[in-house]
Write a protein that holds these residues in place. Structure first.
Motif, mmCIF file in Angstrom:
data_model
loop_
_atom_site.group_PDB
_atom_site.id
_atom_site.type_symbol
_atom_site.label_atom_id
_atom_site.label_comp_id
_atom_site.label_asym_id
_atom_site.label_seq_id
_atom_site.Cartn_x
_atom_site.Cartn_y
_atom_site.Cartn_z
ATOM 1 N N SER A 28 22.920 9.627 76.078
ATOM 2 C CA SER A 28 23.803 9.093 77.111
ATOM 3 C C SER A 28 24.198 10.182 78.099
ATOM 4 N N SER A 29 24.413 9.769 79.349
ATOM 5 C CA SER A 29 24.848 10.697 80.386
ATOM 6 C C SER A 29 25.418 9.907 81.557
ATOM 7 N N ALA A 30 26.476 10.449 82.138
ATOM 8 C CA ALA A 30 27.051 9.849 83.349
ATOM 9 C C ALA A 30 26.463 10.491 84.600
ATOM 10 N N ASP A 31 25.582 11.473 84.423
ATOM 11 C CA ASP A 31 24.934 12.124 85.562
ATOM 12 C C ASP A 31 24.010 11.130 86.262
ATOM 13 N N LYS A 32 23.777 11.356 87.542
ATOM 14 C CA LYS A 32 22.941 10.437 88.315
ATOM 15 C C LYS A 32 21.888 11.198 89.123
ATOM 16 N N PRO A 33 20.908 11.785 88.443
ATOM 17 C CA PRO A 33 19.847 12.487 89.172
ATOM 18 C C PRO A 33 19.002 11.512 89.982
ATOM 19 N N ASN A 34 18.643 11.911 91.185
ATOM 20 C CA ASN A 34 17.788 11.083 92.049
ATOM 21 C C ASN A 34 18.313 9.659 92.212
ATOM 22 N N GLY A 35 19.623 9.527 92.321
ATOM 23 C CA GLY A 35 20.219 8.212 92.543
ATOM 24 C C GLY A 35 20.694 7.526 91.284
ATOM 25 N N GLY A 36 20.193 7.962 90.132
ATOM 26 C CA GLY A 36 20.686 7.429 88.865
ATOM 27 C C GLY A 36 20.190 6.052 88.493
ATOM 28 N N ASN A 37 19.094 5.568 89.115
ATOM 29 C CA ASN A 37 18.578 4.273 88.675
ATOM 30 C C ASN A 37 17.866 4.436 87.331
ATOM 31 N N ALA A 38 17.448 3.330 86.745
ATOM 32 C CA ALA A 38 16.874 3.379 85.398
ATOM 33 C C ALA A 38 15.597 4.210 85.348
ATOM 34 N N GLN A 39 14.799 4.138 86.405
ATOM 35 C CA GLN A 39 13.569 4.931 86.435
ATOM 36 C C GLN A 39 13.884 6.425 86.492
ATOM 37 N N ALA A 40 14.910 6.784 87.270
ATOM 38 C CA ALA A 40 15.310 8.191 87.362
ATOM 39 C C ALA A 40 15.867 8.679 86.031
ATOM 40 N N MET A 41 16.626 7.822 85.345
ATOM 41 C CA MET A 41 17.190 8.216 84.058
ATOM 42 C C MET A 41 16.097 8.340 82.995
ATOM 43 N N ARG A 42 15.050 7.541 83.130
ATOM 44 C CA ARG A 42 13.915 7.695 82.219
ATOM 45 C C ARG A 42 13.317 9.093 82.366
ATOM 46 N N GLN A 43 13.196 9.559 83.609
ATOM 47 C CA GLN A 43 12.637 10.887 83.848
ATOM 48 C C GLN A 43 13.525 11.990 83.280
ATOM 49 N N LEU A 44 14.830 11.707 83.152
ATOM 50 C CA LEU A 44 15.746 12.682 82.551
ATOM 51 C C LEU A 44 15.713 12.601 81.029
ATOM 52 N N PHE A 45 15.779 11.387 80.483
ATOM 53 C CA PHE A 45 15.943 11.211 79.040
ATOM 54 C C PHE A 45 14.671 11.453 78.221
ATOM 55 N N VAL A 46 13.556 10.902 78.665
ATOM 56 C CA VAL A 46 12.338 10.948 77.844
ATOM 57 C C VAL A 46 11.884 12.376 77.522
ATOM 58 N N PRO A 47 11.946 13.331 78.462
ATOM 59 C CA PRO A 47 11.578 14.702 78.090
ATOM 60 C C PRO A 47 12.432 15.270 76.955
ATOM 61 N N PHE A 48 13.702 14.870 76.874
ATOM 62 C CA PHE A 48 14.542 15.320 75.758
ATOM 63 C C PHE A 48 14.039 14.714 74.444
ATOM 64 N N VAL A 49 13.626 13.449 74.491
ATOM 65 C CA VAL A 49 13.062 12.812 73.296
ATOM 66 C C VAL A 49 11.818 13.574 72.848
ATOM 67 N N GLU A 50 11.005 13.980 73.816
ATOM 68 C CA GLU A 50 9.767 14.684 73.488
ATOM 69 C C GLU A 50 10.020 16.081 72.934
ATOM 70 N N GLN A 51 11.217 16.615 73.154
ATOM 71 C CA GLN A 51 11.574 17.911 72.583
ATOM 72 C C GLN A 51 12.000 17.787 71.117
ATOM 73 N N MET A 52 12.222 16.566 70.666
ATOM 74 C CA MET A 52 12.624 16.339 69.282
ATOM 75 C C MET A 52 11.388 16.238 68.388
ATOM 76 N N LYS A 53 11.544 16.619 67.140
ATOM 77 C CA LYS A 53 10.433 16.554 66.181
ATOM 78 C C LYS A 53 10.614 15.316 65.299
ATOM 79 N N LEU A 54 10.487 14.163 65.921
ATOM 80 C CA LEU A 54 10.726 12.904 65.214
ATOM 81 C C LEU A 54 9.662 12.625 64.160
ATOM 82 N N THR A 55 8.481 13.193 64.337
ATOM 83 C CA THR A 55 7.423 12.986 63.343
ATOM 84 C C THR A 55 7.763 13.671 62.022
#
Length: 219
Positions: A189-216
């Motif tokens: 979760s984040s209240a930040d609004k990079p690049n306008g803060g629409n859902a597509q922009a938030m995907r670009q922020l959030f998904v790289p953090f998911v990829e930094q996790m070792k979920l496997t």
């Protein structure tokens, strides 16, 4: 000359010993500071291996992390709160604490974890349906346009993810929700609004953090 060399050697040995003494003092100071520092509750925790690094990621400095019985959270951002992103991972499949056994507390714990897992699955299904319906019926404008519709994605393992942002022009917190291996509830979760803060922009922020996790690494 010989006496001068002996004197010089004595001075060098004295300086070396003095330096060693300073090193001992420094070591003692460092040990005392380490002892005074609060223990990292995530060290050795079952979820620790899946957490993202304790380092600056994508312009977000690492701030803190904390682990409970079956959950872990990590915070990135600036200390003044002007930039903040929180990650939470909950193991809904972790058994009740051993001391509870088959007590009412254990039954309540298992019931709560089952409900959380089921609600997360239902939420992901609903968000997917909402996106598909808006695209099919041409009602995306109610959200502020297609870029503001819930974004459906997956991890590299194929686990479902959904990103939701406030409607265009509205304030609020954007979230990513995921159900990993049908057991672990992931949220960012984040209240930040990079690049306008629409859902597509938030995907670009959030998904790289998911990829930094070792979920496997999770069982």
């Amino acid at each position: 000359m010989k006496r001068s060399l002996i004197l010089l050697s004595a001075l060098m040995i004295g300086a070396t010993l003095h330096g060693c003494g300073g090193g001992d003092d420094k070591t003692k100071t460092e040990k005392a500071a380490a002892a005074a520092a609060p223990a990292d509750s995530c060290t050795g925790h079952p979820l620790e291996k899946a957490l993202p690094p304790m380092a600056t990621l994508y312009g977000y400095p690492y701030l803190s992390r904390k682990c409970g019985y079956n959950d872990a959270s990590v915070v990135y951002g600036k200390a003044d709160g002007s930039q903040r992103l929180e990650i939470s991972l909950i193991d809904t499949g972790m058994p009740a604490p051993a001391q509870d056994g088959n007590s009412d507390a254990a039954i309540a714990y298992r019931g709560a974890q089952d409900k959380l897992r089921e609600m997360t699955h239902s939420s992901l299904t609903l968000l997917n349906s909402t996106r598909e319906a808006a695209l099919k019926n041409g009602t995306a404008d109610k959200f502020g346009g297609e870029d503001y519709l819930p974004v459906i994605d997956t991890t590299r393992m194929g686990d479902p993810l959904a990103i939701v942002a406030p409607a265009k022009g509205e304030s609020g917190v954007s979230t990513l929700t995921g159900l990993i291996k049908s057991r672990y509830v992931l949220s960012i979760s984040s209240a930040d609004k990079p690049n306008g803060g629409n859902a597509q922009a938030m995907r670009q922020l959030f998904v790289p953090f998911v990829e930094q996790m070792k979920l496997t690494a999770l069982p």
